[in-house]
Design a protein around this motif. Structure first.
Motif, short mmCIF file in Angstrom:
data_model
loop_
_atom_site.label_atom_id
_atom_site.label_comp_id
_atom_site.label_asym_id
_atom_site.label_seq_id
_atom_site.Cartn_x
_atom_site.Cartn_y
_atom_site.Cartn_z
N GLN A 389 0.83 -1.21 0.00
CA GLN A 389 0.00 0.00 0.00
C GLN A 389 0.86 1.26 0.00
O GLN A 389 0.61 2.21 -0.77
CB GLN A 389 -0.91 -0.02 1.23
N LEU A 400 -4.13 4.00 -6.26
CA LEU A 400 -3.95 2.58 -5.92
C LEU A 400 -3.77 2.41 -4.42
O LEU A 400 -4.31 1.48 -3.81
CB LEU A 400 -2.75 2.01 -6.67
N LEU A 404 -6.30 0.28 -1.85
CA LEU A 404 -5.89 -0.79 -0.94
C LEU A 404 -6.18 -0.43 0.51
O LEU A 404 -6.51 -1.29 1.33
CB LEU A 404 -4.40 -1.08 -1.13
N THR A 407 -9.95 -0.98 1.12
CA THR A 407 -10.37 -2.39 1.18
C THR A 407 -10.07 -2.99 2.54
O THR A 407 -10.89 -3.73 3.10
CB THR A 407 -9.66 -3.23 0.10
N LEU A 443 -5.72 -9.33 -1.96
CA LEU A 443 -6.02 -8.34 -2.99
C LEU A 443 -4.80 -7.47 -3.30
O LEU A 443 -4.53 -7.14 -4.46
CB LEU A 443 -7.19 -7.46 -2.54
N THR A 447 -3.01 -6.99 -6.89
CA THR A 447 -2.92 -5.64 -7.47
C THR A 447 -1.50 -5.28 -7.86
O THR A 447 -1.25 -4.76 -8.95
CB THR A 447 -3.45 -4.59 -6.46
N MET A 451 -0.32 -4.38 -11.65
CA MET A 451 0.02 -2.99 -11.92
C MET A 451 1.51 -2.78 -12.19
O MET A 451 1.89 -1.87 -12.91
CB MET A 451 -0.42 -2.11 -10.75
#
Length: 470
Positions: A389, A400, A404, A407, A443, A447, A451
């Motif tokens: 993160q 982004l 994160l 979430t 997740l 990600t 990315m």
């Protein structure tokens, strides 16, 4: 050799961020940040111990009620502090010292503006805010005493935090560590004196906090007022740059929202515990305060790693060096996961020992023991998720990072909290936090894998163009 000398003779700071081995740089930049974070975490734990032992179990519950408000106050500070530190690192990677200097001026100004506004709002509506956050008639007395002092000290706190982040980002990790250690040392000495000797109760702990931050504030201010510092305060440079403010806000929005989400989540957790635990509701909130303080001890160490990573990531991303960016991320994830795994092992093995440091109330210890055992079962994955993160935040990809952050603390946790607490009571509250940590970590891994392919192409394409032109 002094840090100042190393900057100009060996180019070890900040130019070394693009040349020295990543492992050594992480050691150099993260270790001071980890030590500072560790000292701050220890202070928070020791301070809670002083309050629990010197004032009582209800004071621990009252302190737990202040956590969401503290998170909210810190949120408006890191919006400037973290955004400013990241922007300054990117400017240094681009060899733009003038713009990095503008960041210093703007961080000081906007930290003061934020502090005055947020501190005033807190003082004016303090009681309604605390009741909204879960205070009861038994706990609001302690929560109010503590937060009045903290709100009055926001100008000092904000400028200290803002400049300390800049100090680390502009090549002075050891001095940033010293400022944090100075704050903690003054705090730890003053807290028992104010609580036990002067009899100021929980307000004494708050005054000790502000006194410690004021001592460190003088230290960091002296650094940026000195022209010997690589990047320093310059009254002739820009003070109120709208473009800089927008850029700092966009990058600082991730930690800002993270703290706001933490505030909201603690409110829901406190209310869920009050409803689920019945007559022991206040003690359950106090037990959560113990679990949360212990959690933050390990999380703050991981944050120390990410603080050390931030200037390395920002500089090399600004310089277009993908190899060093990816290597820094890899090292950080490994270290962060190891730290949170240690936290899991310790809390699963000795929950009672940890709980009794804070309180002698057997019921609170029993509730905290159950909380440690359930919540920390998934804790090993937290370190890596936090690193990923903050990685996106450090390379100027705030959306982004915000995604994160949301979430982990909002999108997964709140539905799970409602679902599990209604069915399993207090155990469901602890279980919802563990499950949300696991889901958000999975997740985050997905990600970053997706990315990074796009980011690698974006960062390497300009480098190929430059190579052709040369």
């Amino acid at each position: 050799m002094s840090e100042r000398t190393s900057v100009h003779t060996k180019q070890s700071s900040p130019a070394e961020l693009g040349s020295r081995p990543i492992g050594r740089l992480l050691m150099q930049y993260s270790l001071p940040a980890i030590i500072a974070s560790l000292a701050t975490s220890l202070y928070n734990i020791v301070d809670s111990i002083f309050i629990g032992r010197g004032v009582g179990a209800m004071a621990i519950a009252g302190l737990a009620i202040t956590v969401p408000l503290m998170n909210l106050i810190v949120a408006f500070c890191v919006l400037i502090a973290v955004g400013g530190a990241t922007v300054s690192s990117i400017f240094l990677g681009q060899k733009n010292i003038g713009k990095a200097t503008d960041v210093v001026n703007n961080v000081i100004l906007f930290c003061l503006v934020h502090a005055i506004v947020i501190g005033s709002i807190t003082l004016i509506w303090l009681d309604p805010i605390l009741y909204f956050f879960g205070a009861t008639d038994e706990t609001i007395i302690h929560a109010r005493e503590f937060m009045r002092v903290i709100a009055l000290g926001t100008p000092v706190s904000y400028v200290f935090i803002g400049l300390n982040n800049l100090m680390r980002a502009t090549g002075y990790p050891r001095k940033a560590m010293i400022s944090a250690l100075l704050s903690v040392a003054v705090n730890v000495v003053a807290a028992p004196l104010f609580i036990f000797v002067f009899g100021w109760g929980i307000a004494g702990a708050a005054w000790a906090t502000i006194l410690g931050q004021f001592s460190a504030f003088i230290w960091v201010l002296a650094h940026f007022l000195s022209k010997k510092s690589f990047v320093h305060f310059d009254p002739h440079r820009s003070f109120c740059s709208v473009s800089l403010l927008k850029r700092m806000y966009s990058i600082g929005m991730s930690p800002f929202l993270m703290n706001c989400c933490a505030c909201l989540v603690v409110v829901f957790i406190n209310k869920a515990l009050l409803e689920s635990a019945g007559e022991y509701g206040n003690l359950a909130v106090g037990a959560y305060g113990i679990v949360n303080r212990t959690t933050m001890f390990f999380v703050m160490i991981v944050f120390g790693v990410t603080q050390g990573m931030q200037p390395i990531l920002g500089y090399n991303y600004g310089a277009g060096d993908w190899t060093r960016v990816s290597a820094t991320l890899r090292h950080g994830v490994i270290i962060g996961t190891a730290i949170s795994a240690v936290g899991c092992a310790l809390t699963e093995l000795m929950p009672d020992l940890i709980s009794r440091l804070f309180t002698i109330d057997d019921t609170m210890v029993d509730i905290a023991r159950r909380g440690f055992r359930i919540y920390f079962i998934c804790f090993p994955v937290v370190g890596g998720q936090i690193v990923i993160q903050n990685y996106f935040q450090s390379i100027g990809k705030p959306r982004l990072s915000i995604f994160l952050s949301l979430t982990r603390q909002l999108i997964f946790l709140l539905p799970l909290l409602w679902l599990l607490s209604s069915r399993y009571g207090v155990d469901g509250v602890w279980g919802s936090m563990a499950a949300s940590d696991l889901l958000s970590a999975l997740l985050a891994c997905a990600t970053v894998l997706v990315m990074n392919r796009k980011i690698q192409k974006q960062i390497q394409f300009p480098a190929k163009l430059n190579a052709k032109s040369n």
